[in-house]
Motif scaffolding. Structure first.
Motif, PDB file in Angstrom:
ATOM      1  N   PHE A  42      28.281   7.801  -8.265  1.00 49.15           N
ATOM      2  CA  PHE A  42      28.907   9.044  -7.798  1.00 49.15           C
ATOM      3  C   PHE A  42      29.437   8.817  -6.379  1.00 49.15           C
ATOM      4  CE2 PHE A  42      28.003  12.626 -10.710  1.00 49.15           C
ATOM      5  CZ  PHE A  42      27.131  12.023 -11.613  1.00 49.15           C
ATOM      6  N   VAL A  43      30.743   8.896  -6.224  1.00 45.98           N
ATOM      7  CA  VAL A  43      31.344   8.735  -4.903  1.00 45.98           C
ATOM      8  C   VAL A  43      31.599  10.124  -4.332  1.00 45.98           C
ATOM      9  CG1 VAL A  43      33.780   8.673  -5.626  1.00 45.98           C
ATOM     10  CG2 VAL A  43      33.071   7.414  -3.598  1.00 45.98           C
ATOM     11  N   PHE A  44      31.613  10.215  -3.021  1.00 37.34           N
ATOM     12  CA  PHE A  44      31.708  11.521  -2.367  1.00 37.34           C
ATOM     13  C   PHE A  44      32.463  11.405  -1.048  1.00 37.34           C
ATOM     14  CE2 PHE A  44      29.863  13.916   1.164  1.00 37.34           C
ATOM     15  CZ  PHE A  44      30.047  15.229   0.745  1.00 37.34           C
ATOM     16  N   ALA A  45      33.230  12.435  -0.733  1.00 40.50           N
ATOM     17  CA  ALA A  45      33.822  12.559   0.608  1.00 40.50           C
ATOM     18  C   ALA A  45      33.918  14.040   0.933  1.00 40.50           C
ATOM     19  CB  ALA A  45      35.214  11.943   0.650  1.00 40.50           C
ATOM     20  N   SER A  46      33.787  14.365   2.215  1.00 43.09           N
ATOM     21  CA  SER A  46      33.883  15.779   2.602  1.00 43.09           C
ATOM     22  C   SER A  46      34.863  15.954   3.750  1.00 43.09           C
ATOM     23  CB  SER A  46      32.518  16.326   3.014  1.00 43.09           C
ATOM     24  OG  SER A  46      32.139  15.748   4.254  1.00 43.09           O
ATOM     25  N   LYS A  47      35.349  17.164   3.861  1.00 45.47           N
ATOM     26  CA  LYS A  47      36.253  17.515   4.961  1.00 45.47           C
ATOM     27  C   LYS A  47      35.565  17.261   6.296  1.00 45.47           C
ATOM     28  CE  LYS A  47      38.003  21.878   5.935  1.00 45.47           C
ATOM     29  NZ  LYS A  47      38.608  23.122   5.433  1.00 45.47           N
TER      30      LYS A  47
ATOM     31  N   ASP B  78      32.084  13.120   5.949  1.00 45.94           N
ATOM     32  CA  ASP B  78      30.995  12.291   5.421  1.00 45.94           C
ATOM     33  C   ASP B  78      31.528  11.602   4.178  1.00 45.94           C
ATOM     34  OD1 ASP B  78      28.776  12.812   7.141  1.00 45.94           O
ATOM     35  OD2 ASP B  78      28.672  14.838   6.287  1.00 45.94           O
ATOM     36  N   ILE B  79      31.180  10.338   4.021  1.00 45.19           N
ATOM     37  CA  ILE B  79      31.481   9.650   2.763  1.00 45.19           C
ATOM     38  C   ILE B  79      30.190   9.020   2.259  1.00 45.19           C
ATOM     39  CG2 ILE B  79      33.934   9.199   3.251  1.00 45.19           C
ATOM     40  CD1 ILE B  79      33.126   6.297   3.940  1.00 45.19           C
ATOM     41  N   ALA B  80      30.061   8.913   0.944  1.00 39.00           N
ATOM     42  CA  ALA B  80      28.818   8.374   0.383  1.00 39.00           C
ATOM     43  C   ALA B  80      29.063   7.875  -1.029  1.00 39.00           C
ATOM     44  CB  ALA B  80      27.739   9.464   0.357  1.00 39.00           C
ATOM     45  N   ILE B  81      28.163   6.992  -1.451  1.00 40.07           N
ATOM     46  CA  ILE B  81      28.158   6.593  -2.861  1.00 40.07           C
ATOM     47  C   ILE B  81      26.703   6.380  -3.280  1.00 40.07           C
ATOM     48  CG2 ILE B  81      28.413   4.080  -2.544  1.00 40.07           C
ATOM     49  CD1 ILE B  81      30.476   4.306  -4.954  1.00 40.07           C
ATOM     50  N   THR B  82      26.380   6.788  -4.510  1.00 45.61           N
ATOM     51  CA  THR B  82      25.015   6.661  -5.029  1.00 45.61           C
ATOM     52  C   THR B  82      25.065   6.084  -6.431  1.00 45.61           C
ATOM     53  OG1 THR B  82      24.506   8.707  -3.847  1.00 45.61           O
ATOM     54  CG2 THR B  82      22.842   7.908  -5.400  1.00 45.61           C
ATOM     55  N   VAL B  83      24.273   5.056  -6.673  1.00 42.57           N
ATOM     56  CA  VAL B  83      24.109   4.520  -8.025  1.00 42.57           C
ATOM     57  C   VAL B  83      23.097   5.445  -8.682  1.00 42.57           C
ATOM     58  CG1 VAL B  83      23.431   2.511  -9.393  1.00 42.57           C
ATOM     59  CG2 VAL B  83      24.538   2.194  -7.166  1.00 42.57           C
ATOM     60  N   ASN B  84      23.584   6.409  -9.446  1.00 41.92           N
ATOM     61  CA  ASN B  84      22.750   7.567  -9.751  1.00 41.92           C
ATOM     62  C   ASN B  84      22.471   7.741 -11.232  1.00 41.92           C
ATOM     63  OD1 ASN B  84      21.577  10.033  -8.487  1.00 41.92           O
ATOM     64  ND2 ASN B  84      22.865  10.991 -10.046  1.00 41.92           N
ATOM     65  N   GLY B  85      21.195   7.956 -11.535  1.00 40.20           N
ATOM     66  CA  GLY B  85      20.805   8.211 -12.916  1.00 40.20           C
ATOM     67  C   GLY B  85      19.395   7.723 -13.129  1.00 40.20           C
TER      68      GLY B  85
END
Lengths: 116, 807
Positions: B466-471, B474-481
């Motif tokens: 799951f990749v993420f960015a916010s106004k 912040d940016i992030a990535i999680t190997v999720n599950g």
């Protein structure tokens, strides 16, 4: 001749009203009833039914095809051996024509005293 | 006489009418001709108007308040509802309106219910789907989801919406595929939603190599196996950068299962066709420091099957709780990949192996019990009832379930009839405050990093990056599950099911999942490569990309002042590191020979090639043929075994490495010749073979098709003139590729772009069926409008559906 054309018109009007609500095979049934009602002889019945079916199915298909810019008929035509959209309209019309003609013909023969 | 004529006419008319009313008459593949051709009920009714789009008012007392769906010029719906449940209802309604047959057939195919409508020809497929436990997995997931009031409300509202549409249909209104195949839609139920999720698990996390790997080790011996199949590619650029320090104490593992519990015996064939190895995706986010406008940018392009109707359905959904835009799966509520005004998110698949095989030690010949740790355990027998069209009695199939999972094969002749399947996607989800659907609701309403982090806690399977960015930058990535806790090498080979110690050791705690937030390098990314460097404290095996991730990371590291256009260009970049790694090695080996081919015109052109798999270039075609021929010749032993056994092929990166570093290795020696060949000879013979092929453009060589789901060519888009390569960011392959391209710049207002190869409608008779295929081929994007209200002037509505609660 006038009776034949009246029967054609009756199939057209009756079909336009009923076909959307009833199964497709209501077409030959309708044609038979009209032939019976109009006391048509077999030949005029065949002709009237044929024309009625052709105009009803072919005409409506032509309208739908035009409103759709032929998008779908081009694709279905491929399924029917690679025929184009306009030809598919004709095939549809002929299919309706044959079954309406058969229905009308059967209807005309149902009357004991006509056609002799 | 007249009576006879009448009866003859009646017979003829009735007979032909009945014949024209039969589905597949006289064994033909034809639909019921009369019904199909009738312009009142048949296919002509699916010829949608292209000139008029009238507004409509609909009444559904199930809704809590009046709602509206606006369709923009591209036919994309924008839903405006007063509650999340209402939005789910409307989404269900429009999904069904636009994609009903796709929804129906996807679920039938997953849980083994195709034969109900297709007859005997799909019976074996259905039986296998049942025996793989897809339905069981769906029921297990649903049980937990429905225990959460939030999830249950969403699921029920979505189904009500879908069924509101389905119930409004007369046969004339059925999607054309129902008419062609001659069956009627059924109500959409919560189980359909869960089953759809399992279809994604099947596509994304059921790949496994236990049996071919076991066979390879048996045939090659352990030492050669280790040489040919190393687990870590030294060139890897993992998802979580090497610089990340693991800030947790890893869980200790239970007593060892290594040694005899990992069997190397019993070489057998792989039981069923594995999901395509070509499934992959790219996503990344760059921080504001690296962009020209000082706003972070998030990108995602999931590479799924290219098909029509398309996998994705574009939609905006607004309620008092959220206002989000993105793509959804027809058949399930929510937006899977998307953005709102504060943040954006996307997913790629995690390649960890979560499906393992266990050999069962039966306690009796009837196989009603089996042994674990010397103790007898009864099997749980499940009778699958499969209805078959055109057959009076349904097929009843008994499946044996063990503690590991279902025994997938019952045929005693089948080499795998004594193995059970342990698959994570069968598991009932662990107790949580919310589950899969709640994850997306939280992402849709999220305002920043902590909302993203909270949302991810609900996700189990299929595991995603799951990749993420916010106004807020912040940016992030999680190997999720949910990922199994395995000891070294566990799950690479068939395991001993007679010992409980062979089982997984539990699951990696959510807090220990690989993740990174705001890394120094200013970007996060994933492209299905390994999650971490080898120092991650937990063992995992699986299938991982070796080229796209490295290339994307290299490009992102080089780039600065990044614009949205730069990001589109990177998604559309067809350059690959595979030829960059391989071609110099191949050419060097060729040059070490005295062959005249060194100066062949086509080889000369290849020397000047920029590793770009563009549409018209011929060099990529020659490279691909040469590389494939060299690989096949080097591993010629495998082609001999393949007739009787499924044997794991070494990875391509390892082949290139061996060519470069050990050209004298025994694997390059042909088994069929008395001479001892080296890599140079293999490469030369392969080139001769490749040059036998006439030069063709890459587009022609690759030949990309977007096929209709029922394989109807007229409903497909075939032989697309398009570049791209599986090992390049623009991963267009013959039938897989970027199924959605999205770029979102999170400035004052989101500046978002996207395209997928299809259209909103699933109807081949609609102008909205595939209008985005050509832009997709040409690398164009559409502006994605996140509207503030139904009156927002950013789009010109084509038409509106107003959903009232009462007349």
């Amino acid at each position: 001749m006038q009776k034949t054309l009246s029967a054609t018109l009756a199939i057209l009007v009756g079909g336009a009203v009923g076909q959307a609500l009833l199964a497709w095979w209501s077409l030959p049934v309708l044609a038979a009833l009209i032939a019976l009602l109009f006391r048509l002889r077999p030949r005029p019945a065949l002709l009237g039914g044929f024309l009625g079916g052709l105009l009803l199915w072919g005409g409506y298909a032509a309208i739908l095809n035009a409103q759709n810019n032929g998008i779908l008929s081009a694709k279905i035509g491929v399924l029917f051996g690679g025929i184009g959209g306009p030809l598919l309209v004709l095939v549809t019309g002929l299919f309706g024509a044959v079954f309406a003609a058969l229905g009308a013909w059967t209807g005309s023969l149902a009357r004991g005293d006509s056609g002799s | 006489m007249r009576q006879i004529r009448f009866f003859l006419a009646l017979l003829l008319t009735t007979g032909l009418t009945i014949l024209a009313s039969l589905h597949q008459p006289l064994g033909s593949p034809l639909p019921a001709t009369g019904q199909f051709l009738s312009p009142f009920t048949g296919f002509w009714q699916n010829a949608e108007r292209t000139d008029q789009f009238p507004d409509e008012d609909l009444v559904f007392p199930q809704l809590s308040a009046q709602s509206e769906v606006l369709f923009d010029e591209r036919g994309v719906p924008h839903i405006f509802a007063q509650s999340n449940e209402d939005a789910a209802f409307l989404q269900g309604y429009i999904h069904a309106r636009d994609r009903l047959w796709q929804m129906d057939i996807s679920v039938r195919a997953t849980i083994g219910r195709l034969s109900e409508v297709m007859g005997e020809r799909t019976l074996e497929r259905d039986r296998l789907q049942r025996r793989k436990g897809l339905l069981w997995g769906a029921e297990n997931a649903l049980k937990k989801w429905m225990s959460s009031p939030e999830e249950a409300a969403m699921i029920n509202a979505y189904c009500e919406g879908a069924n509101a549409y389905i119930n409004s249909l007369s046969p004339a209104g059925y999607p054309i595929e129902f008419k062609l195949l001659g069956y009627a839609p059924e109500p959409w139920t919560p189980l359909h939603i869960a089953a759809f999720y399992k279809s994604m698990s099947e596509a994304l996390c059921s790949r496994h190599e236990d049996i071919p790997a076991t066979n390879a080790r048996l045939l090659l011996g352990d030492s050669l196996f280790q040489v040919l199949y190393p687990e870590h590619n030294p060139k890897q650029s993992p998802i979580i950068p090497d610089v990340v320090q693991w800030d947790f104490n890893p869980l200790p593992l239970a007593p060892s299962a290594t040694g005899d519990s990992m069997l190397s015996s019993g070489a057998t064939r792989t039981p069923f066709e594995l999901p395509s190895p070509f499934i992959g995706s790219n996503n990344w986010a760059v921080s504001a420091e690296k962009t020209a406008n000082g706003a972070p940018i998030l990108c995602n392009d999931p590479h799924l099957q290219l098909r029509l109707p398309a996998v994705w359905y574009e939609v905006q959904m607004q309620t008092p709780d959220y206002n989000a835009y993105g793509v959804s799966f027809p058949g399930v509520p929510g937006i899977i990949i998307g953005f709102n005004k504060d943040m954006a998110w996307g997913v790629t698949n995690v390649g960890h192996d979560v499906l393992d095989w266990y050999r069962i030690d039966w306690a009796n010949p009837e196989k009603t019990a089996y042994r674990v740790d010397g103790e007898e355990k009864p099997v749980r027998e499940v009778v699958e009832v499969i209805q078959v069209r055109g057959r009076g009695e349904p097929l009843r199939d008994t499946v044996r379930y063990t503690i590991w999972g279902p025994v997938t094969f019952d045929d005693p002749e089948h080499p795998q009839h004594d193995m059970a399947m342990r698959w994570l996607a069968h598991d009932e989800p662990a107790e949580k405050p919310f589950y899969a659907l709640g994850v997306f609701t939280r992402l849709m309403s999220g305002q920043g990093l902590s909302d993203y982090q909270t949302a991810l806690r609900g996700w189990e399977s299929p595991a995603q990056n799951f990749v993420f960015a916010s106004k807020a930058n912040d940016i992030a990535i999680t190997v999720n599950g949910k990922l199994p806790l395995k000891e070294d090498q566990q799950g690479r080979f068939v395991q001993d099911g007679s010992r409980s110690a062979s089982g997984w050791k539990g699951f990696i705690p959510h807090e220990h999942l690989p993740r990174v937030v705001n890394p120094e390098r200013g970007f996060v990314s994933s492209a299905n490569q390994r999650s971490t460097a080898p120092d991650y404290p937990y063992y995992y095996n699986g299938g991982f990309d070796d080229y796209r991730g490295r290339y994307i990371n290299r490009r992102l590291a080089e780039m600065d002042n990044i614009t949205v256009e730069d990001m589109k260009a990177l998604q559309l970049d067809s350059r690959s590191l595979k030829p960059e790694d391989a071609l110099p090695v191949l050419l060097q080996l060729l040059d070490s020979t005295a062959s005249e081919l060194r100066t062949d015109e086509r080889v000369k052109a290849l020397r000047n090639w920029d590793y770009n798999f563009t549409r018209d270039a011929e060099a990529p075609s020659l490279f691909e043929d040469w590389f494939e021929a060299a690989y096949a010749q080097a591993f010629d032993e495998f082609t001999v075994w393949e007739d009787s056994l499924e044997v794991l092929q070494p990875e391509e990166w390892r082949f290139i490495e061996l060519l470069a570093t050990q050209p004298g290795h025994a694997i390059f020696d042909h088994q069929s010749t008395p001479e001892v060949e080296t890599a140079a000879e293999v490469v030369l013979t392969a080139l001769e073979k490749a040059l036998e092929q006439p030069p063709v453009s890459w587009a022609e060589h690759k030949s990309t098709d977007i096929g209709h789901m029922a394989m109807i060519p007229a409903f497909s888009r075939l032989d697309l003139d398009v570049g791209g390569y599986g090992d390049a960011p623009n991963a267009i392959k013959p039938d897989h590729g970027p199924s959605w391209r999205m770029v979102v710049e999170l400035g004052e207002r989101p500046n978002a772009w996207g395209v997928f190869p299809g259209g909103p409608s699933g109807n081949p008779g609609s102008a909205f069926y595939d209008p985005m295929v050509t832009p997709w081929v040409e690398g164009r994007y559409n502006r994605l409008h996140l509207l503030d209200s139904p009156e927002d002037a950013a789009v010109k509505p084509l038409y509106r559906l107003t959903f009232k609660t009462a007349e």
